[in-house]
Design a protein around this motif. Structure first.
Motif, PDB file in Angstrom:
ATOM      1  N   VAL A   1     -20.299 -13.801  56.483  1.00  0.00           N
ATOM      2  CA  VAL A   1     -19.449 -14.055  57.940  1.00  0.00           C
ATOM      3  C   VAL A   1     -20.344 -14.787  58.744  1.00  0.00           C
ATOM      4  CG1 VAL A   1     -18.435 -13.056  60.113  1.00  0.00           C
ATOM      5  CG2 VAL A   1     -17.879 -11.970  57.691  1.00  0.00           C
ATOM      6  N   TRP A   2     -19.995 -16.063  58.960  1.00  0.00           N
ATOM      7  CA  TRP A   2     -20.700 -17.029  59.674  1.00  0.00           C
ATOM      8  C   TRP A   2     -20.322 -17.202  61.104  1.00  0.00           C
ATOM      9  CZ3 TRP A   2     -25.307 -19.130  58.488  1.00  0.00           C
ATOM     10  CH2 TRP A   2     -25.691 -18.889  57.302  1.00  0.00           C
ATOM     11  N   LYS A   3     -20.990 -17.065  62.271  1.00  0.00           N
ATOM     12  CA  LYS A   3     -20.767 -17.026  63.497  1.00  0.00           C
ATOM     13  C   LYS A   3     -21.673 -17.983  64.413  1.00  0.00           C
ATOM     14  CE  LYS A   3     -19.945 -12.033  63.245  1.00  0.00           C
ATOM     15  NZ  LYS A   3     -20.136 -10.688  64.038  1.00  0.00           N
ATOM     16  N   VAL A   4     -20.984 -18.559  65.861  1.00  0.00           N
ATOM     17  CA  VAL A   4     -21.928 -19.428  66.570  1.00  0.00           C
ATOM     18  C   VAL A   4     -21.592 -18.541  67.953  1.00  0.00           C
ATOM     19  CG1 VAL A   4     -19.946 -20.859  66.856  1.00  0.00           C
ATOM     20  CG2 VAL A   4     -22.182 -21.716  67.561  1.00  0.00           C
ATOM     21  N   GLY A   5     -22.567 -18.364  68.704  1.00  0.00           N
ATOM     22  CA  GLY A   5     -22.600 -17.762  69.854  1.00  0.00           C
ATOM     23  C   GLY A   5     -21.696 -16.423  69.668  1.00  0.00           C
ATOM     24  N   GLY A   6     -22.001 -15.704  68.527  1.00  0.00           N
ATOM     25  CA  GLY A   6     -21.582 -14.406  68.406  1.00  0.00           C
ATOM     26  C   GLY A   6     -19.950 -14.400  68.061  1.00  0.00           C
ATOM     27  N   LYS A   7     -19.253 -15.553  67.665  1.00  0.00           N
ATOM     28  CA  LYS A   7     -17.943 -15.792  67.405  1.00  0.00           C
ATOM     29  C   LYS A   7     -17.767 -16.007  66.027  1.00  0.00           C
ATOM     30  CE  LYS A   7     -16.607 -14.442  71.659  1.00  0.00           C
ATOM     31  NZ  LYS A   7     -15.788 -13.363  71.723  1.00  0.00           N
TER      32      LYS A   7
ATOM     33  N   LEU B   1     -16.729 -20.972  73.616  1.00  0.00           N
ATOM     34  CA  LEU B   1     -17.651 -20.194  74.015  1.00  0.00           C
ATOM     35  C   LEU B   1     -17.774 -20.322  75.924  1.00  0.00           C
ATOM     36  CD1 LEU B   1     -20.378 -20.692  71.617  1.00  0.00           C
ATOM     37  CD2 LEU B   1     -18.960 -18.861  71.866  1.00  0.00           C
ATOM     38  N   THR B   2     -18.372 -19.446  76.339  1.00  0.00           N
ATOM     39  CA  THR B   2     -18.439 -19.658  77.771  1.00  0.00           C
ATOM     40  C   THR B   2     -19.246 -20.846  78.187  1.00  0.00           C
ATOM     41  OG1 THR B   2     -20.427 -18.214  78.007  1.00  0.00           O
ATOM     42  CG2 THR B   2     -18.119 -17.403  78.470  1.00  0.00           C
ATOM     43  N   LYS B   3     -19.123 -21.593  79.314  1.00  0.00           N
ATOM     44  CA  LYS B   3     -19.920 -22.779  79.396  1.00  0.00           C
ATOM     45  C   LYS B   3     -21.451 -22.272  79.539  1.00  0.00           C
ATOM     46  CE  LYS B   3     -16.885 -25.896  79.828  1.00  0.00           C
ATOM     47  NZ  LYS B   3     -16.613 -26.646  78.672  1.00  0.00           N
ATOM     48  N   LYS B   4     -21.749 -21.063  79.976  1.00  0.00           N
ATOM     49  CA  LYS B   4     -22.870 -20.877  80.209  1.00  0.00           C
ATOM     50  C   LYS B   4     -23.638 -20.388  78.644  1.00  0.00           C
ATOM     51  CE  LYS B   4     -25.668 -16.653  81.748  1.00  0.00           C
ATOM     52  NZ  LYS B   4     -25.666 -15.296  82.251  1.00  0.00           N
ATOM     53  N   MET B   5     -22.930 -19.918  77.786  1.00  0.00           N
ATOM     54  CA  MET B   5     -23.387 -19.625  76.434  1.00  0.00           C
ATOM     55  C   MET B   5     -23.515 -20.845  75.777  1.00  0.00           C
ATOM     56  SD  MET B   5     -24.160 -17.622  73.758  1.00  0.00           S
ATOM     57  CE  MET B   5     -23.380 -15.918  73.983  1.00  0.00           C
ATOM     58  N   GLN B   6     -22.491 -21.833  75.930  1.00  0.00           N
ATOM     59  CA  GLN B   6     -22.684 -23.178  75.618  1.00  0.00           C
ATOM     60  C   GLN B   6     -24.002 -23.811  75.804  1.00  0.00           C
ATOM     61  OE1 GLN B   6     -19.355 -25.785  75.505  1.00  0.00           O
ATOM     62  NE2 GLN B   6     -18.239 -24.078  75.950  1.00  0.00           N
ATOM     63  N   LYS B   7     -24.444 -23.864  77.273  1.00  0.00           N
ATOM     64  CA  LYS B   7     -25.674 -24.176  77.527  1.00  0.00           C
ATOM     65  C   LYS B   7     -26.805 -23.602  77.330  1.00  0.00           C
ATOM     66  CE  LYS B   7     -27.893 -25.596  82.058  1.00  0.00           C
ATOM     67  NZ  LYS B   7     -27.904 -25.755  83.540  1.00  0.00           N
ATOM     68  N   GLU B   8     -26.949 -22.266  76.852  1.00  0.00           N
ATOM     69  CA  GLU B   8     -28.220 -21.566  76.491  1.00  0.00           C
ATOM     70  C   GLU B   8     -28.134 -21.788  75.131  1.00  0.00           C
ATOM     71  OE1 GLU B   8     -27.175 -17.408  76.784  1.00  0.00           O
ATOM     72  OE2 GLU B   8     -27.332 -17.251  79.031  1.00  0.00           O
ATOM     73  N   LEU B   9     -27.196 -22.225  74.223  1.00  0.00           N
ATOM     74  CA  LEU B   9     -27.337 -22.552  72.944  1.00  0.00           C
ATOM     75  C   LEU B   9     -27.677 -24.197  72.775  1.00  0.00           C
ATOM     76  CD1 LEU B   9     -24.482 -20.298  71.294  1.00  0.00           C
ATOM     77  CD2 LEU B   9     -27.046 -20.034  71.309  1.00  0.00           C
ATOM     78  N   GLY B  10     -27.397 -24.996  73.789  1.00  0.00           N
ATOM     79  CA  GLY B  10     -27.406 -26.161  73.870  1.00  0.00           C
ATOM     80  C   GLY B  10     -26.514 -26.796  72.799  1.00  0.00           C
TER      81      GLY B  10
END
Length: 122
Positions: free
Chosen positions: A27-33, A108-117
């Motif tokens: 299972v592959w995830k990005v930002g926990g999703k 993903l939330t904008k905050k999470m997107q920013k944290e992950l770049g």
């Protein structure tokens, strides 16, 4: 594409994580999703599950070697499973895996997107 090639491709996408769950599936995830799932089907063929746009969902559900993803699609989600496809489908699968990654990362939330770049203006 085999399972090792699937895992290598998913690993190459930025900020992904990998877990083994749901009956030994990769299972592959990005930002926990979740954006992609690789497994071995009952007939011992690799099966790859991914999220898709509504348009691609309706296109792929009719294409040989693809079907609505078990469990996920039955709950109204636009997820497709590629199973029993020839090697000439590898590039198409990479496209759909990348599109799934993008769809999930944009959710993903904008905050999470920013944290992950991810998905940031250049």
């Amino acid at each position: 594409m085999n399972l090792a090639e699937f895992n290598h491709f998913c690993e190459s996408l930025p900020c992904t994580t990998h877990v083994v769950q749901w009956g030994n599936s990769d299972v592959w995830k990005v930002g926990g999703k979740v954006f992609a799932i690789g497994s071995i089907s009952r007939d011992e063929h690799p099966a790859f599950t991914f999220k898709t746009s509504e348009q691609n969902y309706y296109f792929l559900e009719e294409k040989p070697g693809y079907r609505p993803a078990p469990y996920l699609a039955s709950r109204g989600m636009k997820w497709i499973q590629q199973y029993n496809c020839e090697n000439d489908e590898d590039e198409a699968l990479k496209y759909y895996l990348s599109a799934s990654y993008k769809l999930v990362s944009l959710g993903l939330t904008k905050k999470m997107q920013k944290e992950l770049g991810l998905n940031q203006p250049q």
